[in-house]
Design a protein around this motif. Structure first.
Motif, PDB file in Angstrom:
ATOM      1  N   ASN A 366      45.616  27.327  36.231  1.00 26.86           N
ATOM      2  CA  ASN A 366      44.488  28.106  36.676  1.00 26.86           C
ATOM      3  C   ASN A 366      44.580  29.455  36.771  1.00 26.86           C
ATOM      4  O   ASN A 366      43.530  30.052  36.397  1.00 26.86           O
ATOM      5  CB  ASN A 366      44.406  27.719  38.451  1.00 26.86           C
ATOM      6  CG  ASN A 366      43.755  26.292  38.793  1.00 26.86           C
ATOM      7  OD1 ASN A 366      42.945  25.824  38.069  1.00 26.86           O
ATOM      8  ND2 ASN A 366      44.156  25.945  39.960  1.00 26.86           N
ATOM      9  N   SER A 367      45.643  30.167  36.717  1.00 25.61           N
ATOM     10  CA  SER A 367      45.852  31.429  36.468  1.00 25.61           C
ATOM     11  C   SER A 367      45.314  31.796  34.880  1.00 25.61           C
ATOM     12  O   SER A 367      44.889  32.756  34.660  1.00 25.61           O
ATOM     13  CB  SER A 367      47.310  32.053  36.494  1.00 25.61           C
ATOM     14  OG  SER A 367      47.598  31.973  37.965  1.00 25.61           O
ATOM     15  N   LYS A 370      41.649  31.601  34.535  1.00 20.59           N
ATOM     16  CA  LYS A 370      40.964  32.977  35.141  1.00 20.59           C
ATOM     17  C   LYS A 370      41.039  33.927  34.369  1.00 20.59           C
ATOM     18  O   LYS A 370      40.164  34.918  33.941  1.00 20.59           O
ATOM     19  CB  LYS A 370      41.976  33.131  36.384  1.00 20.59           C
ATOM     20  CG  LYS A 370      41.378  34.472  37.118  1.00 20.59           C
ATOM     21  CD  LYS A 370      40.133  34.242  37.761  1.00 20.59           C
ATOM     22  CE  LYS A 370      39.488  35.221  38.994  1.00 20.59           C
ATOM     23  NZ  LYS A 370      39.408  36.599  38.210  1.00 20.59           N
ATOM     24  N   GLN A 373      38.191  33.823  31.993  1.00 18.84           N
ATOM     25  CA  GLN A 373      37.180  34.352  32.523  1.00 18.84           C
ATOM     26  C   GLN A 373      37.154  35.934  32.536  1.00 18.84           C
ATOM     27  O   GLN A 373      35.998  36.391  32.342  1.00 18.84           O
ATOM     28  CB  GLN A 373      36.953  33.813  34.056  1.00 18.84           C
ATOM     29  CG  GLN A 373      35.941  34.264  34.883  1.00 18.84           C
ATOM     30  CD  GLN A 373      35.685  33.990  36.123  1.00 18.84           C
ATOM     31  OE1 GLN A 373      36.514  32.834  36.468  1.00 18.84           O
ATOM     32  NE2 GLN A 373      35.293  34.662  36.920  1.00 18.84           N
ATOM     33  N   ASP A 374      38.112  36.415  32.891  1.00 19.75           N
ATOM     34  CA  ASP A 374      38.383  37.947  33.094  1.00 19.75           C
ATOM     35  C   ASP A 374      38.282  38.688  31.604  1.00 19.75           C
ATOM     36  O   ASP A 374      37.723  39.707  31.433  1.00 19.75           O
ATOM     37  CB  ASP A 374      39.817  38.265  33.445  1.00 19.75           C
ATOM     38  CG  ASP A 374      39.578  37.895  35.234  1.00 19.75           C
ATOM     39  OD1 ASP A 374      38.626  37.530  35.563  1.00 19.75           O
ATOM     40  OD2 ASP A 374      40.903  38.143  35.551  1.00 19.75           O
ATOM     41  N   GLN A 380      31.744  31.803  34.223  1.00 21.88           N
ATOM     42  CA  GLN A 380      32.310  31.721  35.286  1.00 21.88           C
ATOM     43  C   GLN A 380      32.136  30.229  35.963  1.00 21.88           C
ATOM     44  O   GLN A 380      33.245  29.645  36.314  1.00 21.88           O
ATOM     45  CB  GLN A 380      32.038  32.586  36.352  1.00 21.88           C
ATOM     46  CG  GLN A 380      32.818  32.341  37.734  1.00 21.88           C
ATOM     47  CD  GLN A 380      32.279  33.243  38.901  1.00 21.88           C
ATOM     48  OE1 GLN A 380      31.653  34.393  38.493  1.00 21.88           O
ATOM     49  NE2 GLN A 380      32.673  32.930  40.213  1.00 21.88           N
ATOM     50  N   ILE A 383      34.506  28.018  33.986  1.00 16.53           N
ATOM     51  CA  ILE A 383      35.922  28.148  34.574  1.00 16.53           C
ATOM     52  C   ILE A 383      35.963  27.431  35.971  1.00 16.53           C
ATOM     53  O   ILE A 383      37.106  26.670  35.815  1.00 16.53           O
ATOM     54  CB  ILE A 383      36.381  29.672  34.602  1.00 16.53           C
ATOM     55  CG1 ILE A 383      36.372  30.213  33.193  1.00 16.53           C
ATOM     56  CG2 ILE A 383      37.756  29.602  35.368  1.00 16.53           C
ATOM     57  CD1 ILE A 383      37.391  29.633  32.308  1.00 16.53           C
ATOM     58  N   ASP A 384      35.073  27.621  36.664  1.00 20.12           N
ATOM     59  CA  ASP A 384      35.085  26.930  37.975  1.00 20.12           C
ATOM     60  C   ASP A 384      35.172  25.423  37.737  1.00 20.12           C
ATOM     61  O   ASP A 384      35.946  24.597  38.560  1.00 20.12           O
ATOM     62  CB  ASP A 384      33.819  27.478  38.850  1.00 20.12           C
ATOM     63  CG  ASP A 384      34.018  28.909  39.318  1.00 20.12           C
ATOM     64  OD1 ASP A 384      35.087  29.277  39.231  1.00 20.12           O
ATOM     65  OD2 ASP A 384      33.044  29.309  39.592  1.00 20.12           O
ATOM     66  N   GLN A 387      38.457  24.077  36.721  1.00 25.65           N
ATOM     67  CA  GLN A 387      39.560  24.273  37.919  1.00 25.65           C
ATOM     68  C   GLN A 387      39.314  23.157  38.710  1.00 25.65           C
ATOM     69  O   GLN A 387      40.408  22.566  39.083  1.00 25.65           O
ATOM     70  CB  GLN A 387      39.434  25.734  38.480  1.00 25.65           C
ATOM     71  CG  GLN A 387      39.923  26.820  37.548  1.00 25.65           C
ATOM     72  CD  GLN A 387      39.856  28.368  38.331  1.00 25.65           C
ATOM     73  OE1 GLN A 387      38.907  28.353  39.298  1.00 25.65           O
ATOM     74  NE2 GLN A 387      40.646  29.086  38.070  1.00 25.65           N
TER      75      GLN A 387
END
Length: 424
Positions: A366-367, A370, A373-374, A380, A383-384, A387
């Motif tokens: 998950n990290s 993220k 995404q960043d 997003q 990514i959501d 996850q």
């Protein structure tokens, strides 16, 4: 007991003789009766005293005899109680050993079965598919293909949008695609392909820049900066995967060691129960254990004790003292059952460790998502969605493992083994 009886009998004879002597003495002191006219004679005080003394002596003798008889009965009851208590004690010991080993035979089977099951759980198919898709340079799981993005960055940054102008530029693009499509990278099964591709492309561009003045250091730094946004994401994903794989391999090694210890413990128990021991040879420990459990069953352990009881039966009574004396290994096996229970506790720890590894893996993946995404690699909402998908797959994996291994079954069985009671 006979000696005690003879002593009491001798004592009774002595007391009885003394009583008879007292009676004779008392009778001798009495006056014979005559037909003459009664004459009042006053007996001396000393004679009256002697008669009373004789009566008291007889009464005391009778009381002493009664006490002796009561003591004999009490001693006899006490001796019988001790003998009966010894018999009950041997029966209790035997029943404890019997029940413990019958229940332990099932513990051996269950523990071995669950060790094999957990060893096979390197991961789950659905999780493998999910991670493999994220790892694939050609995949568009996050809305982009890493292979396509590299080519785009080369064309946009390195060649300044002039990929179709000039033979040199065309060769640079073709060479980049050739590196990406190399069978060497496509054969990788871990998360290293994207990282290996990125490293190879950078090395290629550095070598080209030596003879191509259009590709300067500033251009390469700009290209590397954009490429690193992907590299950081794939590095995090790779780190998560490698740590999970390392943890699983360590867990598997510990399970193998536990299974070896279980084998040694089982062989000692099986030997005491007169089972034919397996020849391990070069076969894997799991195969050896599975073959042995075709014969080593709870029902056969029950039969063993049934035959043992028949052998030591005397009429309707079983000589438990002789049975235990001639089969001392049964006591020793019973006293070592604590080691078996400790092995089940060790399995419980490794079982829980598997879920700890899975939780850590879930967090690290998950990290990494993220990071994607960043760094602007994926939207997003994508990514959501990924996850959430990974969370569901992880929960399914946990539920599947819990249902398959059924650790409660092992708990319920070990509760039946009274391993804290040692027999001496």
């Amino acid at each position: 007991m006979n000696l005690l009886y003879m002593k009491n009998a001798s004592r009774c004879v002595s007391l009885f003789s003394l009583m008879i002597s007292g009676i004779v003495t008392a009778r001798a002191q009495e006056k014979p009766k005559t037909d003459t006219v009664p004459v009042t004679v006053t007996q001396p005080q000393e004679m009256r005293t002697n008669i009373r003394t004789a009566d008291t002596t007889i009464r005391r003798l009778i009381e002493d005899l009664q006490k002796v008889a009561d003591s004999d009965r009490q001693n006899s009851s006490a001796i019988q109680g001790l003998l009966q208590g010894k018999e009950i004690d041997n029966l209790t010991k035997y029943e404890l050993i019997k029940n413990n080993l019958i229940n332990a035979s099932e513990t051996y089977y269950l523990l071995n079965k669950k060790i094999i099951d957990l060893k096979s759980r390197t991961t789950t198919n659905n999780l493998d598919v999910f991670i493999t898709a994220l790892n694939n340079p050609e995949s568009k799981e996050l809305g982009f293909s890493f292979s396509d993005r590299i080519v785009e960055l080369v064309e946009k940054i390195v060649l300044k949008g002039n990929a179709d102008k000039g033979e040199k530029n065309g060769k640079i693009v073709e060479s980049t695609k050739s590196i990406i499509n190399s069978p060497i990278f496509q054969s990788f099964t871990s998360l290293t392909p994207p990282l290996a591709i990125a490293n190879s492309v950078m090395n290629f561009l550095h070598s080209v820049s030596v003879n191509n003045k259009q590709i300067n250091q500033k251009t390469l730094q700009e290209f590397e900066k954009e490429l690193n946004k992907y590299v950081v994401y794939y590095t995090a994903l790779n780190d998560a995967n490698q740590k999970f794989e390392f943890g699983l391999n360590f867990n598997k090694d510990q399970l193998t060691l536990l299974q070896d210890n279980l084998y040694d413990h089982l062989m000692f128990t099986a030997s005491a129960l007169k089972f034919q021991l397996p020849q391990r040879g070069n076969k894997p420990i799991g195969e050896t254990m599975n073959d042995f459990f075709l014969d080593f069953k709870k029902e056969k352990v029950v039969d063993f004790f049934g035959q043992l009881e028949t052998k030591y039966s005397k009429g309707k009574r079983i000589d438990y003292e002789l049975l235990l004396r001639e089969n001392p290994n049964l006591k020793e096996v019973n006293n070592q059952l604590e080691d078996l229970i400790l092995q089940t506790k060790r399995f419980e720890n490794l079982y829980n460790e598997y879920f700890t590894l899975l939780d850590s893996y879930y967090s690290k993946v998950n990290s990494s998502l993220k990071i994607a995404q960043d760094n602007g690699l994926a939207a997003q909402n994508i990514i959501d969605s990924k996850q959430a998908e990974f969370r569901n797959l992880k929960n399914e994996a946990v539920a599947d493992i819990q249902a398959s291994i059924n650790i409660k079954e092992l708990y319920n069985n070990t509760d039946k083994v009274k391993y804290r009671y040692r027999i001496f």
